[in-house]
Design an enzyme around this catalytic site. Structure first.
Site, PDB file in Angstrom:
ATOM      1  N   TYR A 119       0.765  -1.205  -0.024  1.00  0.00           N
ATOM      2  CA  TYR A 119      -0.065   0.027  -0.075  1.00  0.00           C
ATOM      3  C   TYR A 119       1.033   1.230   0.082  1.00  0.00           C
ATOM      4  O   TYR A 119       0.246   2.403   0.303  1.00  0.00           O
ATOM      5  CB  TYR A 119      -0.968  -0.009   1.324  1.00  0.00           C
ATOM      6  CG  TYR A 119      -2.106  -0.769   1.138  1.00  0.00           C
ATOM      7  CD1 TYR A 119      -2.335  -1.715   0.072  1.00  0.00           C
ATOM      8  CD2 TYR A 119      -3.210  -0.713   1.764  1.00  0.00           C
ATOM      9  CE1 TYR A 119      -3.312  -2.559  -0.226  1.00  0.00           C
ATOM     10  CE2 TYR A 119      -4.445  -1.388   1.718  1.00  0.00           C
ATOM     11  CZ  TYR A 119      -4.632  -2.473   0.694  1.00  0.00           C
ATOM     12  OH  TYR A 119      -5.586  -3.180   0.353  1.00  0.00           O
ATOM     13  N   LYS A 166       2.826 -15.269   3.323  1.00  0.00           N
ATOM     14  CA  LYS A 166       2.754 -16.169   2.327  1.00  0.00           C
ATOM     15  C   LYS A 166       3.996 -16.393   1.953  1.00  0.00           C
ATOM     16  O   LYS A 166       4.636 -16.180   0.610  1.00  0.00           O
ATOM     17  CB  LYS A 166       2.000 -15.607   1.123  1.00  0.00           C
ATOM     18  CG  LYS A 166       1.981 -16.385  -0.016  1.00  0.00           C
ATOM     19  CD  LYS A 166       0.691 -17.620   0.139  1.00  0.00           C
ATOM     20  CE  LYS A 166       0.717 -18.397  -1.096  1.00  0.00           C
ATOM     21  NZ  LYS A 166      -0.118 -19.833  -0.832  1.00  0.00           N
ATOM     22  N   ASP A 199      -3.748 -17.758   2.709  1.00  0.00           N
ATOM     23  CA  ASP A 199      -4.726 -18.523   1.903  1.00  0.00           C
ATOM     24  C   ASP A 199      -5.493 -19.520   2.782  1.00  0.00           C
ATOM     25  O   ASP A 199      -6.735 -19.494   2.988  1.00  0.00           O
ATOM     26  CB  ASP A 199      -4.387 -19.097   0.567  1.00  0.00           C
ATOM     27  CG  ASP A 199      -2.974 -19.794   0.717  1.00  0.00           C
ATOM     28  OD1 ASP A 199      -2.303 -19.819   1.890  1.00  0.00           O
ATOM     29  OD2 ASP A 199      -2.595 -20.357  -0.270  1.00  0.00           O
ATOM     30  N   ASP A 223      -5.948  -5.977   5.381  1.00  0.00           N
ATOM     31  CA  ASP A 223      -7.447  -5.381   4.870  1.00  0.00           C
ATOM     32  C   ASP A 223      -8.351  -6.500   4.444  1.00  0.00           C
ATOM     33  O   ASP A 223      -9.365  -6.337   4.773  1.00  0.00           O
ATOM     34  CB  ASP A 223      -6.622  -4.639   3.691  1.00  0.00           C
ATOM     35  CG  ASP A 223      -7.905  -3.562   3.136  1.00  0.00           C
ATOM     36  OD1 ASP A 223      -8.810  -3.440   4.012  1.00  0.00           O
ATOM     37  OD2 ASP A 223      -7.535  -2.934   2.242  1.00  0.00           O
ATOM     38  N   ASP A 227     -12.167  -7.566   6.391  1.00  0.00           N
ATOM     39  CA  ASP A 227     -13.422  -7.545   5.738  1.00  0.00           C
ATOM     40  C   ASP A 227     -14.113  -9.062   5.733  1.00  0.00           C
ATOM     41  O   ASP A 227     -15.297  -9.088   6.102  1.00  0.00           O
ATOM     42  CB  ASP A 227     -13.453  -7.007   4.164  1.00  0.00           C
ATOM     43  CG  ASP A 227     -13.627  -5.665   4.169  1.00  0.00           C
ATOM     44  OD1 ASP A 227     -13.025  -4.805   4.969  1.00  0.00           O
ATOM     45  OD2 ASP A 227     -13.803  -5.257   3.181  1.00  0.00           O
TER      46      ASP A 227
HETATM   47 MG    MG Z   1     -10.771  -2.608   3.549  1.00  0.00          MG
END
Ligand code: MG
Ligand code: NAI
Length: 327
Positions: A119, A166, A199, A223, A227
């Site tokens: 990001y 990962k 994963d 992030d 969610d």
């Molecule tokens: Mg978000």
């Protein structure tokens, strides 16, 4: 008297912020609010998604309350987090009553690294073939966030921290993350340390979420997993977050500006209210934070004043008023 920078932003950000300030005004604390613009509308009006003034006031406040931005989110909230050096993003996944939660007794804290990873928008660029994004992992930032997660576990009676990465594919960046995770864990012998690939974690969060207590991970993974966590406990209308740095704190719901329901009074203000509760705890106002939490729990338990996302027919303002009346 606390100086609070208030940035409602776009869409439902404004609606949930109004409902929340209305509740905060009923607490036994004096706040001096400084309202500032940011987001899509602000960019249309003044040319900047995040005006200098907004950033300056946010930096010079005791805490910042943020609603949501729209398409300019990267230029607003991601920039605020980076400019204010708010390195830790805390996203609690907690079950509340009457919320259609898939699991009724979850209490997980996701600790997301907030300043680097994928990001860092300035490290994304177009190339002749298409586009490229660099994934930046520094020892300093990862040590800081992993330490924060273990310290959080220690301070909050948690027994385990799970590092998520990962490293089998991203051998250098996440290989480093994994190494640092176990190095740091040695300083916290009373806390169990385990690690999973991201994963697999995405699946375990659905098949056995109760096994998780504190998850620490890099920016993008945090992030996405938060969610997913929101989906486990009844949706984005319920998930608050805190962005914490050495010299500041910014508190915001995890959700965005929700253009599909904006302007209709349908937004659930609970995520914003719970973000304000996190702000109160950050300010050391635990008694008032408990009062606010009790009132939110009472309103959700009674189930009489719920927004449509929770199966009710009340609007944003009515849910906020109900919380206020139950303080
Ligand atoms: Mg978000
Ligand atoms: P979103 O979080 O705005 O909405 C996703 C879904 O959840 C929608 O169906 C929405 O109606 C629902 N929802 C969200 N919050 C709710 C609430 N409080 N009550 C009831 N339902 C709620 O994410 P989406 O749709 O992917 O993005 C919309 C805009 O928000 C985009 O422009 C995006 O860039 C921006 N965004 C901003 C963020 C921020 O400011 N921190 C975070 C995520 C997205």
């Amino acid at each position: 008297m606390y100086k609070i920078s208030v940035v409602p932003g776009d869409g439902i950000g404004k609606e949930v912020m109004d409902a929340t300030i209305n509740v905060l005004d009923s607490l036994d604390i004096n706040f001096n609010y400084k309202y500032n613009d940011a987001g899509d509308e602000c960019k249309e009006d003044c040319g900047y998604a995040l005006p200098e003034d907004t950033l300056k006031i946010a930096k010079n406040s005791d805490a910042c309350l943020f609603g949501a931005a729209g398409e300019t989110a990267a230029d607003v909230i991601v920039k605020l987090r980076q400019e204010m050096k708010l390195f830790a993003n805390l996203r609690p996944i907690k079950s509340y009553p009457n919320t259609n939660a898939l699991f009724d007794d979850l209490d997980i804290m996701i600790v997301r690294e907030n300043t680097e990873g994928l990001y860092k928008t300035e490290s994304e660029e177009y190339t002749d073939e298409g586009a490229i994004a660099k994934r930046i992992i520094t020892r300093e930032a990862e040590e800081r966030i992993i330490n924060y997660a273990f310290k959080y576990a220690e301070d909050n009676n948690k027994s385990k921290v799970t590092g998520v990465h990962k490293a089998n594919v991203l051998k250098k960046t996440d290989g480093l993350f994994k190494d640092i995770f176990y190095e740091v864990s040695k300083n916290y012998p009373s806390i169990e340390a385990e690690d999973y690939y991201v994963d697999a974690t995405a699946m375990y969060l659905i098949t056995r979420p109760k096994d998780f207590e504190v998850i620490v991970t890099t920016n993008l993974f945090g992030d996405i997993l938060s969610d997913e966590g929101a989906g486990l406990v009844g949706g984005l209308g319920l998930i608050p977050s805190a962005n914490i740095g050495e010299h500041g704190g910014l508190f915001e719901p995890v959700h965005g500006s929700a253009p599909d329901i904006a302007g209709k009074g349908l937004a659930n203000p609970t995520a914003m209210l719970l973000s304000a509760e996190m702000m109160l705890r950050y300010l050391g106002e635990n008694t008032e934070a408990d009062r606010l939490n009790d009132a939110i729990l009472t309103v959700l338990s009674k189930g009489e004043t719920l927004t449509p996302d929770l199966g009710g027919s009340s609007n944003t303002k009515e849910l906020g008023e109900a919380v206020k009346n139950n303080l």
